[in-house]
Design a protein around this motif. Structure first.
Motif, PDB file in Angstrom:
ATOM      1  N   UNK A 138       0.831  -1.210   0.000  1.00 48.12           N
ATOM      2  CA  UNK A 138       0.000   0.000   0.000  1.00 48.12           C
ATOM      3  C   UNK A 138       0.863   1.257   0.000  1.00 48.12           C
ATOM      4  N   UNK A 139       1.965   1.242   0.740  1.00 48.67           N
ATOM      5  CA  UNK A 139       2.874   2.392   0.719  1.00 48.67           C
ATOM      6  C   UNK A 139       3.450   2.578  -0.680  1.00 48.67           C
ATOM      7  N   UNK A 140       3.706   1.462  -1.363  1.00 47.67           N
ATOM      8  CA  UNK A 140       4.191   1.534  -2.743  1.00 47.67           C
ATOM      9  C   UNK A 140       3.237   2.312  -3.627  1.00 47.67           C
ATOM     10  N   UNK A 141       1.935   2.101  -3.423  1.00 48.23           N
ATOM     11  CA  UNK A 141       0.942   2.851  -4.196  1.00 48.23           C
ATOM     12  C   UNK A 141       1.007   4.343  -3.875  1.00 48.23           C
ATOM     13  N   UNK A 142       1.216   4.673  -2.610  1.00 53.86           N
ATOM     14  CA  UNK A 142       1.335   6.091  -2.246  1.00 53.86           C
ATOM     15  C   UNK A 142       2.549   6.718  -2.916  1.00 53.86           C
ATOM     16  N   UNK A 143       3.661   5.996  -2.928  1.00 54.94           N
ATOM     17  CA  UNK A 143       4.891   6.498  -3.540  1.00 54.94           C
ATOM     18  C   UNK A 143       4.687   6.712  -5.041  1.00 54.94           C
ATOM     19  N   UNK A 144       3.902   5.844  -5.674  1.00 53.31           N
ATOM     20  CA  UNK A 144       3.616   6.004  -7.108  1.00 53.31           C
ATOM     21  C   UNK A 144       2.889   7.316  -7.382  1.00 53.31           C
ATOM     22  N   UNK A 145       1.984   7.648  -6.475  1.00 55.82           N
ATOM     23  CA  UNK A 145       1.212   8.898  -6.619  1.00 55.82           C
ATOM     24  C   UNK A 145       0.523   8.972  -7.982  1.00 55.82           C
TER      25      UNK A 145
END
Length: 338
Positions: A138-145
């Motif tokens: 889920x943090x990976x998705x935030x980093x993708x933005x």
């Protein structure tokens, strides 16, 4: 930052909920109250790790970041951006599943497969690995933005009217970001257990032990029990996701092995071994033979699985919203300062 016996109190959890509720302007009903749950301490332990993991990665430009647990028992988690706030929302159902299937699973605890690992609680390791996969993905998705964050990126694979390969690219990228973060924990565990004697064989065992929970977790979703698929749904099939993650983890571990003049691991061998070991444990977790089915279909479609993953990885190249290049840039910067 590892899973340990130090975790926040329930009062501290309620304070966190209050602050998040006010910041995000959410109703109280969206926050899980588990004060009287028999799993309260387990939930607090996992929540503490999730919060520490999220806050430790705000340097990727995901600040302010907020985490909260919803009172829903479905196995699901989501990442989103709202009013320039980065949010991870995890259903309590995921934590409950992790606790019951891994932490408190007596069948797993007494399994003769792991008798030789006396210095390691296999229940705790499996539970920790599954929890890590969820939060780092889920943090990976935030980093993708990406543009999809405005409307939630959820974990449960869904049928879609019109397939968008960009979703598969984002999901694989988030899995790879998660695997990069998990690799650091895996190497930490290996050093903790084996000290300086981290051989190729011992590291392969650690990869298998970390990967089994991923297989069990991914195959627990209802939508993932069907045959291999490719250009369908919001998420790639577990076989594709698992291959991507193992490839990434093995690559990171091989960097360590090569730097210590040790024989590198074989990626395909690690994948096959992980599935075989998970199959031995399927009776511990499932009432059917879905791991065997997964193994047979993966073997049958292995060439197409590899080809589709290569296609996804090639489409990732040059995409500015990908999380993995940002991870490597950040770590290269840290290493150059040492």
């Amino acid at each position: 930052m590892e899973f340990g016996d130090d975790y926040i109190s329930y009062d501290e959890y309620l304070t966190s909920c209050k602050e998040t509720k006010e910041a995000l302007k959410l109703p109280k009903k969206e926050f899980c109250d588990f004060e009287f749950s028999p799993y309260k301490n387990n939930f607090l332990q996992i929540f503490t790790f999730y919060e520490e993991a999220l806050q430790s990665l705000v340097e990727f430009g995901i600040s302010p970041a907020y985490l909260y647990l919803s009172p829903y028992f479905s196995i699901n988690a989501r990442a989103r951006i709202h009013e320039n706030k980065y949010i991870v929302n995890v259903n309590i159902g995921i934590l409950k599943w992790i606790v019951e299937e891994f932490y408190l699973n007596e069948k797993l605890k007494n399994n003769s497969q792991f008798v030789k690992l006396k210095s390691l609680s296999i229940n705790r390791l499996f539970g920790s690995a599954a929890a890590m996969f969820t939060i780092y993905h889920e943090i990976g998705h935030l980093v993708q933005n990406s543009k999809f964050l405005e409307s939630n990126l959820e974990e449960i694979p869904k049928k879609v009217k019109q397939f968008a390969i960009e979703r598969h690219i984002l999901e694989i990228d988030a899995d790879l970001f998660s695997s990069l973060c998990i690799s650091e924990h895996l190497l930490y565990y290996a050093h903790t257990i084996y000290g300086k004697e981290v051989s190729t064989k011992k590291l392969e065992l650690m990869i298998v032990l970390f990967t089994i929970p991923f297989i069990i977790y991914l195959l627990s979703f209802e939508g993932n029990k069907q045959d291999i698929y490719f250009e369908e749904k919001t998420h790639p099939h577990p076989a594709i996701r698992l291959l991507a993650m193992i490839t990434s983890i093995v690559t990171q571990c091989n960097l360590f092995l090569i730097s210590h003049n040790r024989t590198p691991l074989n990626q395909k061998g690690c994948f096959v071994q992980s599935v075989l070991e998970a199959e031995k444990l399927q009776d511990v977790f499932f009432e059917d033979n879905r791991v065997t089915w997964f193994k047979l279909r993966t073997n049958f479609y292995q060439t197409k699985i590899q080809q589709y993953l290569v296609k996804i990885l090639e489409l990732k190249i040059g995409n500015a919203s990908m999380a993995v290049p940002k991870w490597h840039t950040m770590h290269n910067s840290i290493n150059n300062k040492k």
